[in-house]
Design an enzyme around this catalytic site. Structure first.
Site, PDB file in Angstrom:
ATOM      1  CG  ASP A  72     -35.134  -0.742  25.833  1.00  0.00           C
ATOM      2  OD1 ASP A  72     -36.243  -0.252  26.109  1.00  0.00           O
ATOM      3  OD2 ASP A  72     -34.198  -0.079  25.328  1.00  0.00           O
ATOM      4  CG  ASP A 105     -28.759 -12.776  37.707  1.00  0.00           C
ATOM      5  OD1 ASP A 105     -29.849 -13.007  38.280  1.00  0.00           O
ATOM      6  OD2 ASP A 105     -27.652 -13.107  38.188  1.00  0.00           O
ATOM      7  CE1 TYR A 157     -34.261   4.118  36.001  1.00  0.00           C
ATOM      8  CE2 TYR A 157     -35.534   5.822  34.899  1.00  0.00           C
ATOM      9  CZ  TYR A 157     -34.778   4.678  34.841  1.00  0.00           C
ATOM     10  OH  TYR A 157     -34.549   4.092  33.629  1.00  0.00           O
ATOM     11  CE  LYS A 187     -27.817  -9.853  41.408  1.00  0.00           C
ATOM     12  NZ  LYS A 187     -27.525 -11.062  40.585  1.00  0.00           N
TER      13      LYS A 187
HETATM   14  C1  IPM Z   1     -38.343   4.630  29.224  1.00  0.00           C
HETATM   15  C2  IPM Z   1     -37.185   5.543  28.964  1.00  0.00           C
HETATM   16  C3  IPM Z   1     -37.042   6.517  30.118  1.00  0.00           C
HETATM   17  C4  IPM Z   1     -36.785   5.707  31.363  1.00  0.00           C
HETATM   18  C5  IPM Z   1     -35.977   7.601  29.933  1.00  0.00           C
HETATM   19  C6  IPM Z   1     -36.173   8.389  28.660  1.00  0.00           C
HETATM   20  C7  IPM Z   1     -35.928   8.535  31.123  1.00  0.00           C
HETATM   21  O1  IPM Z   1     -36.005   4.815  28.747  1.00  0.00           O
HETATM   22  O2  IPM Z   1     -39.463   5.130  29.398  1.00  0.00           O
HETATM   23  O3  IPM Z   1     -38.162   3.416  29.230  1.00  0.00           O
HETATM   24  O4  IPM Z   1     -35.637   5.324  31.638  1.00  0.00           O
HETATM   25  O5  IPM Z   1     -37.743   5.465  32.087  1.00  0.00           O
HETATM   26 MN    MN Z   2     -36.335   2.645  28.595  1.00  0.00          MN
END
Ligand code: IPM
Ligand code: MN
Length: 362
Positions: free
Chosen positions: A249, A221, A141, A188
């Site tokens: 997620d 994975d 990031y 990984k």
């Molecule tokens: C999260 C979100 C953020 C991330 C985005 C909105 C930049 O998906 O907090 O999980 O990728 O960290």
């Molecule tokens: Mn996210």
């Protein structure tokens, strides 16, 4: 106690879920005899619209001066074609970096009333209770990057340094020690150089400083698969920025909805109470498609407020009271549209919040 809390509602459903969390914090203040003062500042697309940039300097300054920060969500299709520096997401990343919140704690709990809402069989998600510790201010990031050029080339770089891995490894190991003493580090390392460094440093820190914590390494994975096969086996999961984004997620889906998972982002900075000055946010996004319709699930934001009470204010009993109030609301059969068995039975955002506030008052 008196605390100064900065609210950053942001975009989409952000303002609705932050309004809900604020009502819950007010109910906590009333019940336990605390006072809060709230200051609201723009971030994300809302800040781009108002001030031309996703993280105005005054917003960052206000957050630095706060005891804790509670954020809704950022982003939406309206801002998708802006140049990279002006994207709403850039504001959130700059805030995390600006506050130095390198550790993102994402507790994943399948609360009993949610077990039959999970896409997995209820017996498989029964007892799921782990925390993902996501590295938040490094990795791909924030590494060197190159936006697409005329030759049609673009790249990002996943980079970690020894001190970055050491500090997050210690934080995760401290947490594991307070919990069930089991840490899984996800990388990984069979492909990526930065993962090989990660694995080496995590092994060294744990062996030298945390002999009582049981450490396992897992490839990302395989971890994606194990999260579905045996999610109840995990205690603390430590991983890099992007892997943590993706896996949480997936983990959120175990609970039946992305709308239930809170997070706490912590760093070295301390507030006036001597606790970490944290940034608290739901892990869900801005969900622009359902904004303003009373459909949003405020539980992730409310549970983020509980984490704020616990980590930034040291108010464990208050944090538990909020968590119990959310649990009681679900136990009473009040589910927002994302979790309701039938749409016509759904509780609105406001109705769910009223139930939580009422449960707190009891
Ligand atoms: C999260 C979100 C953020 C991330 C985005 C909105 C930049 O998906 O907090 O999980 O990728 O960290
Ligand atoms: Mn996210």
């Amino acid at each position: 106690m008196h605390a100064h809390i900065v609210l950053l509602p942001g975009d989409g459903i952000g303002p609705e879920v932050i309004a809900a969390a604020r009502q819950v914090l007010d109910a906590v203040a009333a019940r336990f005899g605390h006072t809060w003062d709230f200051a609201t500042h723009p971030i994300g697309g809302a800040a781009v619209n108002a001030q031309g940039e996703p993280l105005p300097p005054a917003t960052l300054e206000a957050c630095r001066a706060a005891d804790a920060v509670l954020l809704g969500a950022v982003g939406g299709p309206r801002w998708d074609s802006l140049p990279p520096q002006q994207r709403p997401e850039k504001g959130l990343l700059a805030l995390r970096r600006g506050l130095g919140t390198f550790a993102n704690l994402r507790p994943v709990t399948v609360w009993p009333p949610l077990a039959d809402r999970s896409p997995l069989k209820p017996d498989r998600v029964q007892g799921v209770d782990f925390v993902v510790v996501r590295e938040l201010t490094g990795g791909i990031y924030f590494g060197p990057r190159h936006e697409a050029d005329d030759r049609g080339e673009a790249w990002d770089t996943m980079r970690y340094t020894v001190p970055e891995v050491e500090r997050i490894a210690r934080l995760a190991a401290d947490l594991a020690r307070q919990r069930r003493g089991h840490l899984v580090s996800v990388d990984k390392a069979n492909v990526l150089a930065s993962s090989r460094l990660w694995r080496r440093v995590v092994s060294r820190v744990l062996a030298a400083e945390y002999p009582e914590v049981h450490l396992e390494h897992r490839l990302v994975d395989a971890m994606a698969m194990d999260l579905l096969r045996r999610p109840a086996a995990f205690d603390v999961v430590l991983t890099a920025n992007m892997f943590g984004d993706i896996l949480t997620d997936e983990a959120a889906a175990l609970t039946g909805s992305l709308g239930t998972l809170p997070s706490a982002s912590l760093g070295a900075a301390r507030n006036r109470h001597g606790h970490p000055r944290g940034l608290y946010e739901p892990i869900h996004g801005s969900a622009p498609d359902i904004a303003g319709q009373g459909l949003a699930n405020p539980s992730a934001a409310i549970l983020s407020a509980a984490l704020l009470l616990r980590h930034s204010l040291g108010l464990e009993a208050e944090a538990r009271a909020v968590e119990q109030a959310v649990l009681a609301t679900w136990q009473a059969g009040c589910f927002t549209a994302d979790l309701a068995a039938r749409p016509e039975d759904a509780c609105s955002t406001a109705a769910f919040t009223r139930r939580v506030v009422a449960a707190l008052a009891r």
